[in-house]
Write a protein that holds these residues in place. Structure first.
Motif, PDB file in Angstrom:
ATOM      1  N   PRO A  77       0.818  -1.226   0.000  1.00 41.62           N
ATOM      2  CA  PRO A  77       0.000   0.000   0.000  1.00 41.62           C
ATOM      3  C   PRO A  77       0.848   1.272   0.000  1.00 41.62           C
ATOM      4  CG  PRO A  77      -0.842  -1.580   1.600  1.00 41.62           C
ATOM      5  CD  PRO A  77       0.471  -2.113   1.111  1.00 41.62           C
ATOM      6  N   HIS A  78       2.010   1.226   0.643  1.00 37.93           N
ATOM      7  CA  HIS A  78       2.927   2.375   0.653  1.00 37.93           C
ATOM      8  C   HIS A  78       3.553   2.582  -0.728  1.00 37.93           C
ATOM      9  CE1 HIS A  78       2.550   2.636   5.005  1.00 37.93           C
ATOM     10  NE2 HIS A  78       2.720   1.321   5.033  1.00 37.93           N
ATOM     11  N   LEU A  79       3.915   1.488  -1.373  1.00 33.99           N
ATOM     12  CA  LEU A  79       4.444   1.601  -2.739  1.00 33.99           C
ATOM     13  C   LEU A  79       3.391   2.176  -3.681  1.00 33.99           C
ATOM     14  CD1 LEU A  79       6.408  -1.748  -2.995  1.00 33.99           C
ATOM     15  CD2 LEU A  79       7.391   0.534  -3.242  1.00 33.99           C
ATOM     16  N   GLU A  80       2.154   1.710  -3.538  1.00 31.41           N
ATOM     17  CA  GLU A  80       1.067   2.204  -4.382  1.00 31.41           C
ATOM     18  C   GLU A  80       0.886   3.713  -4.196  1.00 31.41           C
ATOM     19  OE1 GLU A  80      -2.223   2.514  -6.939  1.00 31.41           O
ATOM     20  OE2 GLU A  80      -0.893   0.790  -6.745  1.00 31.41           O
ATOM     21  N   LYS A  81       0.764   4.142  -2.947  1.00 31.27           N
ATOM     22  CA  LYS A  81       0.442   5.549  -2.664  1.00 31.27           C
ATOM     23  C   LYS A  81       1.665   6.465  -2.776  1.00 31.27           C
ATOM     24  CE  LYS A  81      -1.331   8.488   1.038  1.00 31.27           C
ATOM     25  NZ  LYS A  81      -0.386   8.924   2.031  1.00 31.27           N
ATOM     26  N   ASP A  82       2.747   6.103  -2.093  1.00 32.75           N
ATOM     27  CA  ASP A  82       3.883   7.014  -1.943  1.00 32.75           C
ATOM     28  C   ASP A  82       4.885   6.965  -3.090  1.00 32.75           C
ATOM     29  OD1 ASP A  82       2.776   7.696   0.535  1.00 32.75           O
ATOM     30  OD2 ASP A  82       3.945   6.168   1.590  1.00 32.75           O
ATOM     31  N   GLY A  91       7.929  10.239 -14.789  1.00 32.00           N
ATOM     32  CA  GLY A  91       9.098   9.534 -15.319  1.00 32.00           C
ATOM     33  C   GLY A  91       9.492   8.294 -14.541  1.00 32.00           C
ATOM     34  N   LEU A  92       8.585   7.766 -13.718  1.00 35.57           N
ATOM     35  CA  LEU A  92       8.891   6.574 -12.928  1.00 35.57           C
ATOM     36  C   LEU A  92       8.088   5.382 -13.432  1.00 35.57           C
ATOM     37  CD1 LEU A  92       9.812   5.750  -9.573  1.00 35.57           C
ATOM     38  CD2 LEU A  92       7.432   5.148  -9.914  1.00 35.57           C
ATOM     39  N   MET A  93       8.700   4.209 -13.400  1.00 27.75           N
ATOM     40  CA  MET A  93       8.005   2.956 -13.674  1.00 27.75           C
ATOM     41  C   MET A  93       8.256   2.023 -12.500  1.00 27.75           C
ATOM     42  SD  MET A  93       6.046   1.528 -15.637  1.00 27.75           S
ATOM     43  CE  MET A  93       5.324  -0.067 -15.837  1.00 27.75           C
ATOM     44  N   LEU A  94       7.194   1.601 -11.842  1.00 30.65           N
ATOM     45  CA  LEU A  94       7.257   0.631 -10.746  1.00 30.65           C
ATOM     46  C   LEU A  94       6.668  -0.672 -11.252  1.00 30.65           C
ATOM     47  CD1 LEU A  94       7.414  -0.391  -7.768  1.00 30.65           C
ATOM     48  CD2 LEU A  94       5.274   0.831  -7.352  1.00 30.65           C
ATOM     49  N   ILE A  95       7.437  -1.750 -11.115  1.00 31.22           N
ATOM     50  CA  ILE A  95       6.955  -3.070 -11.504  1.00 31.22           C
ATOM     51  C   ILE A  95       7.199  -4.020 -10.344  1.00 31.22           C
ATOM     52  CG2 ILE A  95       7.192  -5.024 -13.097  1.00 31.22           C
ATOM     53  CD1 ILE A  95       8.234  -3.036 -15.192  1.00 31.22           C
ATOM     54  N   GLY A  96       6.124  -4.631  -9.873  1.00 32.23           N
ATOM     55  CA  GLY A  96       6.259  -5.697  -8.893  1.00 32.23           C
ATOM     56  C   GLY A  96       6.645  -6.966  -9.638  1.00 32.23           C
ATOM     57  N   GLU A 161      14.179   3.224   5.861  1.00 33.61           N
ATOM     58  CA  GLU A 161      14.779   2.865   4.577  1.00 33.61           C
ATOM     59  C   GLU A 161      13.817   3.191   3.428  1.00 33.61           C
ATOM     60  OE1 GLU A 161      17.615  -0.667   3.243  1.00 33.61           O
ATOM     61  OE2 GLU A 161      15.553  -1.380   3.584  1.00 33.61           O
ATOM     62  N   PHE A 162      12.517   2.978   3.645  1.00 30.37           N
ATOM     63  CA  PHE A 162      11.522   3.298   2.628  1.00 30.37           C
ATOM     64  C   PHE A 162      11.521   4.794   2.333  1.00 30.37           C
ATOM     65  CE2 PHE A 162       7.333   4.197   0.921  1.00 30.37           C
ATOM     66  CZ  PHE A 162       7.127   3.154   0.042  1.00 30.37           C
ATOM     67  N   LYS A 163      11.582   5.616   3.378  1.00 30.55           N
ATOM     68  CA  LYS A 163      11.643   7.072   3.179  1.00 30.55           C
ATOM     69  C   LYS A 163      12.918   7.456   2.431  1.00 30.55           C
ATOM     70  CE  LYS A 163       8.679   8.492   6.976  1.00 30.55           C
ATOM     71  NZ  LYS A 163       8.574   9.106   8.293  1.00 30.55           N
ATOM     72  N   GLY A 164      14.008   6.772   2.731  1.00 26.46           N
ATOM     73  CA  GLY A 164      15.254   7.010   2.000  1.00 26.46           C
ATOM     74  C   GLY A 164      15.113   6.672   0.530  1.00 26.46           C
ATOM     75  N   MET A 165      14.379   5.595   0.238  1.00 24.40           N
ATOM     76  CA  MET A 165      14.142   5.219  -1.158  1.00 24.40           C
ATOM     77  C   MET A 165      13.306   6.281  -1.865  1.00 24.40           C
ATOM     78  SD  MET A 165      12.222   1.868  -2.772  1.00 24.40           S
ATOM     79  CE  MET A 165      10.600   2.334  -2.154  1.00 24.40           C
ATOM     80  N   ALA A 167      13.110   9.428  -1.126  1.00 21.66           N
ATOM     81  CA  ALA A 167      13.969  10.603  -1.311  1.00 21.66           C
ATOM     82  C   ALA A 167      14.918  10.382  -2.500  1.00 21.66           C
ATOM     83  CB  ALA A 167      14.761  10.880  -0.044  1.00 21.66           C
ATOM     84  N   ALA A 168      15.443   9.165  -2.648  1.00 20.69           N
ATOM     85  CA  ALA A 168      16.330   8.865  -3.781  1.00 20.69           C
ATOM     86  C   ALA A 168      15.572   8.964  -5.097  1.00 20.69           C
ATOM     87  CB  ALA A 168      16.939   7.462  -3.613  1.00 20.69           C
ATOM     88  N   ILE A 169      14.331   8.501  -5.116  1.00 16.50           N
ATOM     89  CA  ILE A 169      13.507   8.578  -6.331  1.00 16.50           C
ATOM     90  C   ILE A 169      13.244  10.042  -6.675  1.00 16.50           C
ATOM     91  CG2 ILE A 169      11.173   8.145  -7.237  1.00 16.50           C
ATOM     92  CD1 ILE A 169      11.284   5.460  -5.586  1.00 16.50           C
ATOM     93  N   GLU A 170      12.867  10.833  -5.681  1.00 19.78           N
ATOM     94  CA  GLU A 170      12.625  12.274  -5.910  1.00 19.78           C
ATOM     95  C   GLU A 170      13.856  12.953  -6.500  1.00 19.78           C
ATOM     96  OE1 GLU A 170      11.415  13.944  -2.151  1.00 19.78           O
ATOM     97  OE2 GLU A 170       9.377  13.140  -2.331  1.00 19.78           O
ATOM     98  N   LYS A 171      15.011  12.641  -5.940  1.00 17.29           N
ATOM     99  CA  LYS A 171      16.263  13.250  -6.415  1.00 17.29           C
ATOM    100  C   LYS A 171      16.533  12.858  -7.878  1.00 17.29           C
ATOM    101  CE  LYS A 171      21.136  13.696  -5.232  1.00 17.29           C
ATOM    102  NZ  LYS A 171      22.210  13.246  -4.357  1.00 17.29           N
TER     103      LYS A 171
END
Length: 174
Positions: A77-82, A91-96, A161-165, A167-171
């Protein structure tokens, strides 16, 4: 001299390869800064196919998961929302990448979890095995930058660690 040449060109590269595939303490055989392996096909649960080489130019997050994994279910749910909803149009692609489960299970899993990001099939955990030791567990995310390099790695669901991820995606997307 011939023995030295055989060592330099045949044995030494194999030793280097063996050293590079030894898993770290979290089961990864890749590290941040490595070029992500892109010579594999991702077959999505909807029948479409893609690959990392086709996604070059986007930030890609591969989420290794499975329907039986409680921690994966907590994280999704965090991956879906955040991640997915926040950045899919930027410009992001998320694939489970569902480890070693049949299509009907993967489709039900996506429906049960109410996720809209795509899930891909990983029979035999062959894709998983390009990034981590097959004996290690799922619930891991691999963030790959626009040039195909690994930018961030997570293991299990840890809020910090999730918040760090994120932040890395935003950067990367700036």
């Amino acid at each position: 001299m011939k023995t030295l040449l055989i060592y330099l060109f045949c044995i030494m590269p194999a030793l280097v390869l063996a050293q590079n595939t030894k898993p770290d303490d979290r089961g990864y055989i890749v590290k941040v800064g490595d070029k992500a392996p892109d010579d594999f096909k991702l077959v999505l649960a909807n029948g479409e196919t893609t690959s990392l080489s086709k996604l070059k130019g986007k930030v890609v997050v591969l989420q290794f998961t499975a329907s039986w994994c409680v921690v994966c279910r907590d994280e999704m749910p965090h991956l879906e929302k955040d991640v997915w909803q926040a950045y899919k149009d930027k410009g992001l692609m998320l694939i489970g990448v569902d480890r070693d489960e049949p299509l009907n299970v993967v489709q039900k899993f996506a429906k049960d979890m109410k996720i809209t990001y795509p899930l891909a099939l990983d029979p035999g955990a062959d894709i998983f095995g390009r990034f981590a030791d097959k004996k290690s567990g799922v619930t891991r995310n691999i963030v790959i930058d626009q040039q195909g390099k690994i930018a961030y790695l997570t293991r299990l669901y840890d809020e910090k660690e999730f918040k760090g991820m994120v932040a890395a995606i935003e950067k990367l997307l700036r």
